[in-house]
Design a protein around this motif. Sequence first.
Motif, mmCIF file in Angstrom:
data_model
loop_
_atom_site.group_PDB
_atom_site.id
_atom_site.type_symbol
_atom_site.label_atom_id
_atom_site.label_comp_id
_atom_site.label_asym_id
_atom_site.label_seq_id
_atom_site.Cartn_x
_atom_site.Cartn_y
_atom_site.Cartn_z
ATOM 1 N N ALA A 141 0.827 -1.206 0.000
ATOM 2 C CA ALA A 141 0.000 0.000 0.000
ATOM 3 C C ALA A 141 0.855 1.246 0.000
ATOM 4 N N GLY A 142 1.967 1.229 0.738
ATOM 5 C CA GLY A 142 2.768 2.436 0.865
ATOM 6 C C GLY A 142 3.236 2.949 -0.472
ATOM 7 N N ARG A 177 -3.826 11.458 -0.873
ATOM 8 C CA ARG A 177 -2.743 10.590 -0.428
ATOM 9 C C ARG A 177 -1.756 11.320 0.465
ATOM 10 N N ILE A 211 -1.511 10.566 4.192
ATOM 11 C CA ILE A 211 -1.313 9.194 4.632
ATOM 12 C C ILE A 211 -0.079 8.542 4.042
ATOM 13 N N ASN A 212 0.565 9.197 3.056
ATOM 14 C CA ASN A 212 1.625 8.467 2.365
ATOM 15 C C ASN A 212 2.830 8.178 3.259
ATOM 16 N N ALA A 232 2.135 5.261 5.506
ATOM 17 C CA ALA A 232 1.953 4.055 4.694
ATOM 18 C C ALA A 232 3.294 3.569 4.147
ATOM 19 N N THR A 292 5.196 0.114 4.803
ATOM 20 C CA THR A 292 5.700 -0.723 3.714
ATOM 21 C C THR A 292 7.074 -1.273 4.049
ATOM 22 N N PHE A 320 -4.072 -1.710 2.237
ATOM 23 C CA PHE A 320 -4.999 -0.680 2.713
ATOM 24 C C PHE A 320 -5.662 -1.114 4.009
ATOM 25 N N VAL A 328 -3.161 -0.161 6.574
ATOM 26 C CA VAL A 328 -3.096 1.303 6.728
ATOM 27 C C VAL A 328 -4.278 1.773 7.567
#
Lengths: 466, 440
Positions: free
Chosen positions: A90-91, A106, A109-110, A113, A117, A269, A272
């Motif tokens: 997801a990351g 994004r 949250i990136n 995430a 990852t 996800f 996350v």
Amino acid sequence: MSYESPIREPLVNGGKTYADVTRDILRPMENKASKGWWIGFTVSAIVLGIWIAASTYTFLTGLGVWGLNKTVGWAFDITNFVFWVGIGHAGTLISAVLLLFRQKWRMSINRSAEAMTIFAVLCAASFILSHMGRPWVAYWPIPLPNAFGTLWVNFNSPLVWDVFAISTYFSVSLVFWYIGLIPDIATTRDRAIGFRKTIYNFLSMGWNGSTRTWHRYEMISLILAGISTPLVFSVHSIVSMDFATSLVPGWHTTIFPPYFVAGAIFSGFGMVLTLLVIGRVVLKQEEYITMGHLDAMCRVVMLTGTMVGLAYITEFFVAAYSGVEYEQYAFINRASGPYWWSYWIMMGCNLIAPQVFWTKWARSTPWFIFVMSIIVNIGMWFERFVIIVTSLHRDFLPSSWTMYTPTLTEFMILFGSFGLFFTLYFLFIRYLPTINMAEVKSIIPTHSHDDHGSHAHAEKGETVHG
Amino acid sequence: MGHTTAIQLREEKFVYTDKAKRLSYILMGLGLLLALIGFFTYHPSIEGLSEEQLHHLPAKRLLGSLLFNGYFFFLISTLAIIFIVISQLANAGWYVAVRRVFEAMSEFMPIGAITLFVVVFLSLYAFHGGIYHWAHDGVMESDPLLAKKTWYLNKPFFLIRLATFTGFWVFCASMIRKFSRQEDQLSTGLTDTTFFDKSYNLSALFMIVFGFTFSMFAWDITMSVDAHWYSTIFTIYNFATGWASAMTVAYLITWYLRKNGYMQGIVTDEHMHDLGKWVFAISMFWTYMWTAQFLLIWYANIPEEVAYYAPRMYGSYSFSFYFNLVLNFVIPFFMFMKRGAKRNPKIGAIVGACILIGHWNDVYLMVMPGAMNLATAVTDHNPVGIIEVPSQGVGLMEIGFLSLFAGLFLFIVMKGLTKANLYPTKHPYILESVQHDTGV
């Protein structure tokens, strides 16, 4: 900044200014660690201890302490490996694919995430090492010139491709994550004093915020996004080929590469959501990770869950259609054999449960989203268990049919790997900014500075001055 | 912000000139003529085949060419509406200015669906199976493998599936177009989401139903041509072929409109760049699907599965097989990666033409090898009951029907463009789209 339609929900609430963003996001790092953090970190570290103990026991004794047998040669080890690699998708998907798709939600949250990852891929790698049984020769899959004559790895083997795929993915994800961190680390540095300043100064690599540094930052981000995008697809495709290049019914099927990728995004996800539904409350980031963010992630979960569901049904249907009795038996055995419960847990958690996200209520109720995210994690773990164990335990020779039962050591390693993951995650939220401040600053509304901006005109409907 | 002058959303209608119409008429007329010449001059003589067996080939080739050409253009029009559906569901803003191009492309769906239905119907009932081996008299009973498939592969069920699936898609597409056109009549400003919401809700339903029904549709129309063979990714592979072609057609039509002075200041090079990225991305997606299918089958080397690739890769179709990869992967990969290429109409036209020929060749390769094969008795020597007919090449029939369908498609799409304003004027995201800037 580009024009936005007035019907779009704002991505950051609370009328934040640039100073607010910096203050809010650095608060958990600059304050003393809270009691909650210490509890979480301690519990994680204890669980990590279980992982260390169980792994050490395995290495010292040998793989005989696991429940593997001649028929079922892969079970918990590879299930856990694929489970963690999947989460590690997801990351990079959020930071690379959603960057290319210009999905601005994004940006809040990136960072977390991507951190997730990297930690998840580390957990996955640990299972590769431990399933070898002899971790001290773990360098053997690497094609090194060696002292054994002209002995090379088997380049035809997808297991070797996996070594390349995952190590490439890990290094690119790490670089991408770190590059994205640099401006924020510099902000942290600028506010820090003493030894803290020295450390963050070192980590910020001389970032001074000039146009030139920003220009390079933008360029390298775009290039890394371009490199990462095929990697998001290639890693799990190659993981799927560990199975799909074989002749085993239930493994050898052409849909595996995209189906594994969809499943990986789904599970990523899921994780996350597990982290952020809690994290946004504890770290007081509800105004940055808004209900809109949770809503969008729920939709992605529903979409990818339905995609993997469609793949399950496709596999089942095509096995029936193929007329090949071995294929047919493999799937009937999955759904109604001795491991039927794992198949239906998989179906229930991955295809059926996410359909609740069709309702607005489900997408806007955080406790329920959290429960769902756990269900998704469970479902995706069982998907790999179903694929691996149920396809193997009744192989071509009925006399070698058998069952697989995991041992306590295997449960401890699985459980302990969450300790590894969460220990790293707790360290991350304590020492690095969990939201990309620089990017979030680029999307907060600028009405206060720019009253003659687009919004005023857009309401008239017809004309806009840029 | 990008523009310094005021943006005027104006009424702008496409005028379908007689000169442009003539091109469609010529393509259609010439295509029909070539196909007929091709059909009547096709007298195959293939070593080892009896007169009676050779006698079946012209009808097979006729039906096969009609089917794969019809399928190709049906996929293009269907994937055009699916692109709108996906963009709508993803809450995309940039595409709104070119949305009407995709809507016009989807106008071809009913004709494509009818063509498929007629060809399938004729194959199943009038030509003793025609291009579908499994539908030949007695085949399902005498072939032990196919006998296990009668629950799915039988004539009435096949036609019912085809009619209901395509019927539902055509209906959804027409509703989405209708909502979009009704939206233009709104007088409440750009924050009115009445039709936006309606379209969104229908898109969600459509997408789910489409996901499941398109799977069966692709198995039916093309996978069941080689009835012994199966591949779980086949659907997505077909989806990718159609999608890459649809994005390319939309890209080329948009260039055509801009070159003729339409949508000035509304659709800019920024949109061409993003459409070009879609062409590139879906071409790579197609390659990914192609690899997933081919690599796994080639690697495992199971006789039942490689039987599909053997005639294509090593047999008389090997030119088409490699040609496919060059046109659909190598050319877009090397020629269309650069920013400037996607913004350049000349390079765009060359790459676009290659991709369209490539995917046309791809559907040719899905249908024709299986369609031309002859049914024979199942024996120990020939357990599948098939006599393989070597490639008859691409001749007047294939080219003729391509020209006929291309002319028809262009005619319908151009007509479709005249039915509404060239871009939505009341879509909530139209101003976002008009000011779209790719940022690089």
